[in-house]
Design an enzyme around this catalytic site. Structure first.
Site, PDB file in Angstrom:
ATOM      1  N   ASN A 180     -32.352 -38.079   0.392  1.00 13.06           N
ATOM      2  CA  ASN A 180     -31.459 -37.827  -0.750  1.00 13.06           C
ATOM      3  C   ASN A 180     -32.188 -37.949  -2.083  1.00 13.06           C
ATOM      4  O   ASN A 180     -31.621 -38.351  -3.095  1.00 13.06           O
ATOM      5  CB  ASN A 180     -30.222 -38.750  -0.724  1.00 13.06           C
ATOM      6  CG  ASN A 180     -29.105 -38.359  -1.685  1.00 13.06           C
ATOM      7  OD1 ASN A 180     -28.358 -39.203  -2.162  1.00 13.06           O
ATOM      8  ND2 ASN A 180     -28.968 -37.096  -1.995  1.00 13.06           N
ATOM      9  N   ASP A 214     -38.958 -29.870   4.401  1.00 12.63           N
ATOM     10  CA  ASP A 214     -39.052 -31.062   3.561  1.00 12.63           C
ATOM     11  C   ASP A 214     -40.258 -30.914   2.623  1.00 12.63           C
ATOM     12  O   ASP A 214     -41.390 -30.846   3.088  1.00 12.63           O
ATOM     13  CB  ASP A 214     -39.234 -32.269   4.481  1.00 12.63           C
ATOM     14  CG  ASP A 214     -39.172 -33.570   3.721  1.00 12.63           C
ATOM     15  OD1 ASP A 214     -39.295 -33.537   2.484  1.00 12.63           O
ATOM     16  OD2 ASP A 214     -38.995 -34.612   4.374  1.00 12.63           O
TER      17      ASP A 214
HETATM   18  P1  4NP Z   1     -35.610 -35.341   1.221  1.00 10.90           P
HETATM   19  O1  4NP Z   1     -37.181 -35.606   1.258  1.00 10.90           O
HETATM   20  O2  4NP Z   1     -35.088 -35.648   2.617  1.00 10.90           O
HETATM   21  O3  4NP Z   1     -35.515 -33.875   0.914  1.00 10.90           O
HETATM   22  O4  4NP Z   1     -35.039 -36.218   0.151  1.00 10.90           O
HETATM   23  C1  4NP Z   1     -37.750 -36.824   1.660  1.00 10.90           C
HETATM   24  C2  4NP Z   1     -37.889 -37.841   0.754  1.00 10.90           C
HETATM   25  C3  4NP Z   1     -38.484 -39.019   1.133  1.00 10.90           C
HETATM   26  C4  4NP Z   1     -38.952 -39.185   2.417  1.00 10.90           C
HETATM   27  C5  4NP Z   1     -38.799 -38.158   3.335  1.00 10.90           C
HETATM   28  C6  4NP Z   1     -38.184 -36.980   2.955  1.00 10.90           C
HETATM   29  N1  4NP Z   1     -39.595 -40.380   2.805  1.00 10.90           N
HETATM   30  O5  4NP Z   1     -40.062 -40.456   3.940  1.00 10.90           O
HETATM   31  O6  4NP Z   1     -39.663 -41.333   1.997  1.00 10.90           O
END
Ligand code: 4NP
Length: 155
Positions: free
Chosen positions: A10, A123
């Site tokens: 998020n 991602d």
């Molecule tokens: P999101 O991206 O799911 O699009 O917000 C990510 C943000 C942080 C992490 C992984 C995905 N993380 O592993 O900290």
């Protein structure tokens, strides 16, 4: 109509999806409630990733006031539709559904543009800035479809 956008942290994809859907709905005169959440709590309370804020700003959207929160089982009662970014988000959210009706609220967001294909919004967290622009474009196309669909259902 209440719509929830969900990704893993998020902070990258779903905050952009929230910002873009709010903007698209406003432009089309559609009054809806939009929020976003992550399946994981690692970034709870944080603002969106700086790169998401920047790409949104470049397209005239301010997402700097958003704060990350974790998806909760209670969200099924609060939202009519839950769009997830990828297959693991889908599995994580659906695993919290108590009923088939709740599970049916969950959809992969790119299925709005490519029905039945189950494609993921990649991602962008570990990549460069161009990943964020690509994600923005995918979400922009998807949110137009989301708004079109809701407007068509109101006819
Ligand atoms: P999101 O991206 O799911 O699009 O917000 C990510 C943000 C942080 C992490 C992984 C995905 N993380 O592993 O900290």
């Amino acid at each position: 109509m209440k719509v929830l956008m969900v990704c893993l942290g998020n902070i990258c994809r779903s905050p952009l999806a929230e910002g873009v859907l709010k903007e698209t709905a406003k432009r089309e005169g559609l009054d809806i409630y939009v929020d976003s959440a992550g399946t994981a709590a690692y970034h709870a309370g944080e603002r969106p990733d700086r790169r998401s804020q920047e790409v949104a700003r470049k397209h005239g959207i301010d997402i700097s006031n958003q704060r990350a929160r974790q998806f909760e089982r209670e969200d099924f009662a609060l939202f009519d539709r839950i769009y997830v970014m990828d297959k693991s988000n889908y599995d994580d959210v659906v695993s919290l559904a108590d009923t088939r009706e709740d599970a049916a609220k969950v959809e992969m967001i790119l299925n709005t543009v490519y029905p039945g294909k189950d494609l993921s919004v990649p991602d962008p967290y570990y990549g460069g800035n161009d990943g964020f622009e690509k994600v923005f474009q995918m979400l922009d196309n998807s949110c137009k479809k989301v708004v079109e669909t809701i407007l068509a259902e109101k006819q």
